[in-house]
Design a protein around this motif. Structure first.
Motif, PDB file in Angstrom:
ATOM      1  N   ALA A 334       0.846  -1.196   0.000  1.00  0.00           N
ATOM      2  CA  ALA A 334       0.000   0.000   0.000  1.00  0.00           C
ATOM      3  C   ALA A 334       0.880   1.244   0.000  1.00  0.00           C
ATOM      4  CB  ALA A 334      -0.919   0.009   1.218  1.00  0.00           C
ATOM      5  N   VAL A 335       0.488   2.225  -0.794  1.00  0.00           N
ATOM      6  CA  VAL A 335       1.199   3.505  -0.899  1.00  0.00           C
ATOM      7  C   VAL A 335       0.219   4.610  -0.549  1.00  0.00           C
ATOM      8  CG1 VAL A 335       2.395   5.099  -2.433  1.00  0.00           C
ATOM      9  CG2 VAL A 335       2.769   2.636  -2.655  1.00  0.00           C
ATOM     10  N   ASP A 336       0.563   5.405   0.462  1.00  0.00           N
ATOM     11  CA  ASP A 336      -0.297   6.500   0.910  1.00  0.00           C
ATOM     12  C   ASP A 336       0.395   7.825   0.612  1.00  0.00           C
ATOM     13  OD1 ASP A 336      -2.111   8.164   2.013  1.00  0.00           O
ATOM     14  OD2 ASP A 336      -1.986   7.385   4.059  1.00  0.00           O
ATOM     15  N   ARG A 337      -0.052   8.499  -0.435  1.00  0.00           N
ATOM     16  CA  ARG A 337       0.508   9.800  -0.811  1.00  0.00           C
ATOM     17  C   ARG A 337      -0.194  10.953  -0.119  1.00  0.00           C
ATOM     18  NH1 ARG A 337       4.960  11.174  -2.429  1.00  0.00           N
ATOM     19  NH2 ARG A 337       4.282  12.666  -3.992  1.00  0.00           N
ATOM     20  N   GLY A 338      -1.241  10.657   0.634  1.00  0.00           N
ATOM     21  CA  GLY A 338      -1.958  11.708   1.331  1.00  0.00           C
ATOM     22  C   GLY A 338      -2.919  12.449   0.418  1.00  0.00           C
ATOM     23  N   SER A 339      -4.008  12.901   1.005  1.00  0.00           N
ATOM     24  CA  SER A 339      -5.018  13.644   0.240  1.00  0.00           C
ATOM     25  C   SER A 339      -5.188  15.065   0.748  1.00  0.00           C
ATOM     26  CB  SER A 339      -6.360  12.904   0.305  1.00  0.00           C
ATOM     27  OG  SER A 339      -6.759  12.718   1.657  1.00  0.00           O
ATOM     28  N   THR A 340      -4.268  15.495   1.623  1.00  0.00           N
ATOM     29  CA  THR A 340      -4.359  16.831   2.208  1.00  0.00           C
ATOM     30  C   THR A 340      -3.961  17.895   1.187  1.00  0.00           C
ATOM     31  OG1 THR A 340      -3.836  15.898   4.364  1.00  0.00           O
ATOM     32  CG2 THR A 340      -3.598  18.281   4.110  1.00  0.00           C
ATOM     33  N   LYS A 341      -4.632  19.030   1.242  1.00  0.00           N
ATOM     34  CA  LYS A 341      -4.255  20.190   0.438  1.00  0.00           C
ATOM     35  C   LYS A 341      -3.287  21.015   1.282  1.00  0.00           C
ATOM     36  CE  LYS A 341      -5.063  22.516  -3.443  1.00  0.00           C
ATOM     37  NZ  LYS A 341      -4.965  21.948  -4.796  1.00  0.00           N
ATOM     38  N   TYR A 342      -1.999  20.915   0.971  1.00  0.00           N
ATOM     39  CA  TYR A 342      -0.988  21.619   1.745  1.00  0.00           C
ATOM     40  C   TYR A 342      -0.986  23.101   1.368  1.00  0.00           C
ATOM     41  CZ  TYR A 342       0.670  16.888   2.625  1.00  0.00           C
ATOM     42  OH  TYR A 342       0.748  15.580   2.990  1.00  0.00           O
ATOM     43  N   ARG A 343      -0.847  23.948   2.382  1.00  0.00           N
ATOM     44  CA  ARG A 343      -0.879  25.389   2.161  1.00  0.00           C
ATOM     45  C   ARG A 343       0.461  26.013   2.553  1.00  0.00           C
ATOM     46  NH1 ARG A 343      -5.604  28.660   4.351  1.00  0.00           N
ATOM     47  NH2 ARG A 343      -5.020  29.883   2.522  1.00  0.00           N
ATOM     48  N   ILE A 344       0.969  26.862   1.661  1.00  0.00           N
ATOM     49  CA  ILE A 344       2.228  27.562   1.870  1.00  0.00           C
ATOM     50  C   ILE A 344       1.932  29.053   1.951  1.00  0.00           C
ATOM     51  CG2 ILE A 344       4.586  27.875   1.056  1.00  0.00           C
ATOM     52  CD1 ILE A 344       3.873  24.975   1.607  1.00  0.00           C
ATOM     53  N   LEU A 345       2.457  29.705   2.985  1.00  0.00           N
ATOM     54  CA  LEU A 345       2.310  31.149   3.133  1.00  0.00           C
ATOM     55  C   LEU A 345       3.614  31.810   2.704  1.00  0.00           C
ATOM     56  CD1 LEU A 345       0.821  33.662   4.045  1.00  0.00           C
ATOM     57  CD2 LEU A 345       1.605  33.216   6.389  1.00  0.00           C
ATOM     58  N   TYR A 346       3.514  32.626   1.660  1.00  0.00           N
ATOM     59  CA  TYR A 346       4.680  33.322   1.114  1.00  0.00           C
ATOM     60  C   TYR A 346       4.594  34.793   1.503  1.00  0.00           C
ATOM     61  CZ  TYR A 346       7.865  35.355  -2.361  1.00  0.00           C
ATOM     62  OH  TYR A 346       8.867  36.056  -2.980  1.00  0.00           O
ATOM     63  N   ILE A 368      -0.644  21.265  -3.473  1.00  0.00           N
ATOM     64  CA  ILE A 368      -0.043  22.400  -2.781  1.00  0.00           C
ATOM     65  C   ILE A 368      -0.723  23.679  -3.246  1.00  0.00           C
ATOM     66  CG2 ILE A 368       2.083  23.660  -2.292  1.00  0.00           C
ATOM     67  CD1 ILE A 368       3.629  21.148  -2.813  1.00  0.00           C
ATOM     68  N   GLN A 369      -1.052  24.526  -2.284  1.00  0.00           N
ATOM     69  CA  GLN A 369      -1.664  25.812  -2.575  1.00  0.00           C
ATOM     70  C   GLN A 369      -0.770  26.911  -2.011  1.00  0.00           C
ATOM     71  OE1 GLN A 369      -5.509  26.392  -0.853  1.00  0.00           O
ATOM     72  NE2 GLN A 369      -5.663  28.537  -1.456  1.00  0.00           N
ATOM     73  N   LEU A 370      -0.433  27.883  -2.817  1.00  0.00           N
ATOM     74  CA  LEU A 370       0.435  28.993  -2.414  1.00  0.00           C
ATOM     75  C   LEU A 370      -0.414  30.229  -2.155  1.00  0.00           C
ATOM     76  CD1 LEU A 370       3.362  30.010  -2.010  1.00  0.00           C
ATOM     77  CD2 LEU A 370       3.316  30.746  -4.402  1.00  0.00           C
ATOM     78  N   THR A 371      -0.333  30.728  -0.928  1.00  0.00           N
ATOM     79  CA  THR A 371      -0.997  31.975  -0.553  1.00  0.00           C
ATOM     80  C   THR A 371       0.068  33.030  -0.330  1.00  0.00           C
ATOM     81  OG1 THR A 371      -2.830  30.795   0.470  1.00  0.00           O
ATOM     82  CG2 THR A 371      -2.512  33.091   1.107  1.00  0.00           C
ATOM     83  N   GLY A 372      -0.036  34.144  -1.039  1.00  0.00           N
ATOM     84  CA  GLY A 372       0.991  35.170  -0.980  1.00  0.00           C
ATOM     85  C   GLY A 372       0.517  36.434  -0.301  1.00  0.00           C
ATOM     86  N   VAL A 373       1.414  37.041   0.461  1.00  0.00           N
ATOM     87  CA  VAL A 373       1.224  38.370   1.050  1.00  0.00           C
ATOM     88  C   VAL A 373       2.432  39.195   0.620  1.00  0.00           C
ATOM     89  CG1 VAL A 373       0.986  39.732   3.149  1.00  0.00           C
ATOM     90  CG2 VAL A 373      -0.107  37.485   3.002  1.00  0.00           C
ATOM     91  N   ILE A 374       2.214  40.130  -0.304  1.00  0.00           N
ATOM     92  CA  ILE A 374       3.306  40.920  -0.875  1.00  0.00           C
ATOM     93  C   ILE A 374       3.103  42.384  -0.502  1.00  0.00           C
ATOM     94  CG2 ILE A 374       4.470  41.589  -3.012  1.00  0.00           C
ATOM     95  CD1 ILE A 374       3.509  39.002  -4.246  1.00  0.00           C
ATOM     96  N   ARG A 375       4.137  42.950   0.049  1.00  0.00           N
ATOM     97  CA  ARG A 375       4.079  44.369   0.414  1.00  0.00           C
ATOM     98  C   ARG A 375       4.509  45.216  -0.784  1.00  0.00           C
ATOM     99  NH1 ARG A 375       8.056  45.993   5.076  1.00  0.00           N
ATOM    100  NH2 ARG A 375       9.514  45.726   3.344  1.00  0.00           N
ATOM    101  N   ILE A 376       3.655  46.138  -1.169  1.00  0.00           N
ATOM    102  CA  ILE A 376       3.981  47.003  -2.300  1.00  0.00           C
ATOM    103  C   ILE A 376       4.322  48.419  -1.846  1.00  0.00           C
ATOM    104  CG2 ILE A 376       2.570  45.653  -3.879  1.00  0.00           C
ATOM    105  CD1 ILE A 376       0.414  47.793  -3.678  1.00  0.00           C
TER     106      ILE A 376
END
Length: 806
Positions: A334-346, A368-376
């Motif tokens: 059995a191979v478990d790759r996981g079903s979680t949506k990983y979130r990255i804060l940039y 993988i989901q990338l959430t960005g906070v960019i200072r302008i």
């Protein structure tokens, strides 16, 4: 059990010694005057002296006193193996091992069974995966799919605790599916006397191929994140080539490898690197056979078209013309790759090229989901200037709908939020609470000074890594590391490089990136499958111009890559280290985007930068825990194959979650579904357990549903495992006598040869047992004593008459 010799007539000691000495003197005097020559001169008087000595001893009334097994008081177990492995047979034999055993045990007139029943209270048991009491052995059918020998022996120990069990007579081939559990405590067991079935000397010549062991390892290497190591055992096989295949759930051959057998016996290691096509739990089958039996199929074709054996157990009459069985030629995993949506804060202090390529890389990863906070725009002193009378908001927002005086004040930075889960998420910039920050799995800081964070937020970031188990990656830039003011902050403590020394973003003629020895050993740090291709890739990299010259690498940290300047000086480029439950990394280069810009069109198509980002992010989040985790743990309970499912539940603060309602649902191989509530563990807070009996062979999928004490439904978690009893049952086609000897050594027993069974059973009455009785035998009153005395005296008389003496 030995006895001792005692004398009941010790008062006759002087008389008997006197008479014996008198007779000895007379015999010596008489023969000294005789004319007998040769051997008879010594043999005749010796016979008479021996007879006189025995008469003198009889005057003392010699008695033999000892201990013996009390007849019928002690228990004795006859234990018979009823598993499928006994359907094997020796070369040239017309009957299987099981047929031989059944004939031996069902013949009541056998002398050893009668004798055993006379001396002991005989109990009969048969076993495969569990122990079963039987009145006789007529029900042996050898259909058991498992041989839980160690668990059964421990079950006997518990069943007969504090009862007079004298021993266990075990009939088996020694092939146990739980042999790895031999390190379990076998103390307290009576002597185990094993009768090995089969003929080990001949069985070694049985040709066989088997998948003896499978190991699974997961890495962040994008092209092949799953590695399956298959150990194929070859026994007495002729020179040939062996083909091993990895087959997915749809029957498609994913990979195929062929190796030549160099010796008659040995182990062939096969290493498969595959990439599952879907997330979650998947099952693969590793199948091995001779090349000429592998069919004409190729990778990507259904396995069924190749005429592969689909049954878990191939009957002996349907097996290969060479191998006795094909049941051990395949295994499930059995191979478990996981079903979680990983979130990255940039987090970025200014718009730059780095975010563009990082987002482009992560967008191609569905998990993988990338959430960005960019200072302008930076924050400005409050009321520094106003463009219009009474205007206190930032002029950058002039003209936008919904603008108020509280929209973006001069003393607040202007932030752009990208790809947030909800419109309100990160409305105030970096999270200010644990619940909000713990929604993410990793944080990437790029060109952002420490003053951007409040002291409480810096502490939150440290707890995010050390307690939550998240990942932290800081990228090089003009306001990162020491020049960003992190040297005396919680973030500075987490970084794998010291910031106490002066460091500044410098411009040079260029820095070449190279892997260290530790970097070569990390699959996620490599982008090619071979060393030669990887070295060529490193040579093609462009020169990077910006590097943060950090201080010393901290103890326990690992340098993955180095930046080499024009003078050949090697400086840390990528450093990683564990921190608490999580991990942190520092990328000292500040212009990784040049990797993609300064390349040819052909090189850009390979998207090496995107692959490097995806593998690095995968490594960063590889071991980040979830609020709900489900893990299968094999458990053997008195021979019953069980699987304990452990569900760890955490609160929003990632503390152990108590008082939760946990339901575990398992889909069995036959399609039926079984549900069971999870019980709180007494050993660990936040741990809930449910136990299922895995009696069927095949694929199992499990899912846990959690409802907290407030009635809120938490995230689900799933897992899976494979049960492959036939592969373990036929892992060895020869009797495992060595295993039986180890059991005998640990229980003070022995391995009994089949032809010596009668003698062994006859000797049991004189061996140690819990209940014994004392006995006394008057040696002077035994017929053999009188016969020995008469024989000695008659022999002396006959020798004298033979020589013509009176």
């Amino acid at each position: 059990m030995l006895g001792k010799l005692i004398f009941g007539g010790q008062s006759w000691l002087i008389v008997s010694m006197g008479l014996f000495l008198l007779g000895l003197i007379l015999v010596i005097w008489r023969y000294a005057q005789g004319s007998i020559d040769g051997v008879t001169r010594w043999l005749a008087p010796l016979c008479k002296i021996t007879g006189l000595l025995l008469l003198a001893v009889c005057l003392l009334e010699p008695l033999w006193n000892g201990q013996r097994v009390r007849s019928g008081a002690n228990l004795f177990v006859v234990l018979a193996d009823d598993s499928q492995s006994l359907t094997m047979r020796d070369p040239g034999a017309s009957t299987t091992w099981g047929e031989q055993l059944k004939h031996l045990l069902n013949v009541e007139q056998e002398g050893w069974q009668v004798r055993l029943g006379q001396d002991f209270d005989l109990r009969r048991y048969q076993f495969n995966s569990r122990l079963q009491s039987v009145p006789d052995f007529s029900g042996l059918d050898f259909q058991g799919s498992q041989t839980s020998l160690v668990a059964v022996l421990n079950g006997l120990k518990e069943r007969f605790r504090d009862r007079p069990l004298a021993g266990v007579l075990l009939f088996t081939d020694g092939v146990a599916t739980d042999a790895n559990d031999l390190n379990l405590d076998l103390g307290g067991l009576p002597p185990v006397y094993s009768v090995a079935l089969g003929m080990p000397s001949l069985s070694k010549a049985i040709p066989d191929l088997s998948v003896s062991h499978l190991t699974l390892s997961e890495t962040a290497f994008e092209d092949a994140p799953i590695t399956i190591q298959a150990d194929v055992t070859s026994t007495a096989m002729p020179t040939a080539k062996v083909t091993a295949e990895v087959i997915d759930e749809g029957g498609i051959v994913v990979q195929q490898q062929t190796q030549a057998i160099s010796n008659d016996s040995g182990t062939l290691p096969f290493r498969f690197q595959i990439r599952p096509t879907k997330s979650g739990v998947s099952f693969y089958e590793v199948r091995v056979r001779k090349e000429d039996e592998a069919g004409k199929g190729r990778t990507g074709t259904p396995a069924k078209e190749e005429g592969a054996a689909q049954d878990l157990l191939v009957p002996l009459e349907d097996a290969s013309s060479i191998e006795p069985t094909l049941a051990n030629n395949r295994r499930l995993i059995a191979v478990d790759r996981g079903s979680t949506k990983y979130r990255i804060l940039y987090l970025c202090g200014r718009p730059n090229w780095e975010y563009k390529y990082l987002k482009r890389a992560i967008d191609s990863d569905e998990q993988i989901q990338l959430t960005g906070v960019i200072r302008i725009a930076r924050k400005e002193p409050k009321f520094d200037w106003r463009s219009k009378a009474g205007e206190v908001s930032n002029p950058l927002f002039r003209g936008f709908e919904g603008k108020t005086e509280e929209t973006e004040r001069y003393d607040q930075p202007v932030l752009v939020r990208l790809n947030t889960k909800t419109p309100e998420e990160l409305a105030d910039g970096f999270p200010k609470t644990l619940e909000e920050l713990y929604e993410f799995h990793a944080v990437v800081i790029d060109d952002l000074e420490a003053e951007f964070f409040s002291p409480d937020q810096l502490s939150l970031l440290e707890r995010f890594v050390s307690e939550r188990g998240g990942g932290l990656l800081m990228l090089g830039g003009a306001e990162s590391f020491r020049q960003g003011g992190y040297e005396r902050t919680p973030v500075g403590r987490m970084l794998p490089i010291s910031l106490t020394q002066s460091s500044a973003a410098t411009t040079s003629t260029g820095y070449r990136l190279s892997l260290t020895r530790e970097g070569w050993l990390q699959p996620w740090a490599r982008l090619r499958s071979t060393e030669t291709e990887e070295q060529q890739r490193l040579l093609e990299l462009p020169n990077f111009l910006t590097l943060n010259r950090g201080g010393n690498v901290k103890p326990g940290a690992t340098v993955i890559a180095e930046a080499v300047d024009a003078s050949g000086q090697q400086l840390p480029g990528l450093i990683v280290q564990p921190f608490g439950r999580g991990r942190s990394a520092a990328m000292m280069l500040g212009d990784l985007w040049r990797w993609q810009l300064d390349r040819t069109n052909d090189q850009r198509e390979k998207d090496d930068l995107g692959k490097a980002w995806r593998q690095t992010v995968r490594w960063l989040i590889a071991d980040v825990p979830e609020r709900v985790e489900l893990r299968p743990v094999p458990k053997a309970d008195l021979g019953v194959p069980l699987m304990r499912l452990e569900a760890r539940i955490r609160t929003k603060e990632f503390l152990p979650q108590d008082n939760a309602s946990v339901t575990v649902t398992v889909k069995l191989p036959d399609g039926t579904v079984a549900s069971q509530p999870g019980e709180p563990s007494l050993q660990e807070p936040g741990l809930y357990e449910a136990t299922f009996a895995a009696r069927l062979a095949g694929r199992y999928r499990a899912e846990v549903e959690v409802i907290d004490q407030e009635g809120e439904r938490l995230a689900r978690a799933e897992t899976g495992w494979a049960v492959d009893p036939s592969a373990d049952e036929f892992a060895q086609v020869t009797p495992n006598v060595a295993f039986l000897k180890r059991i005998a050594e640990r229980t003070s027993g022995e391995v009994v040869p089949l032809d010596g069974l009668e003698r062994f059973v006859a000797s049991l009455a004189g061996r140690k047992a819990p209940l014994t009785e004392a006995y006394t035998i008057p040696l002077w009153h035994q017929p053999w004593m009188l016969g020995l005395i008469v024989a000695c005296l008659c022999a002396e008389w006959g020798l004298r008459r033979w020589k013509g003496l009176p």
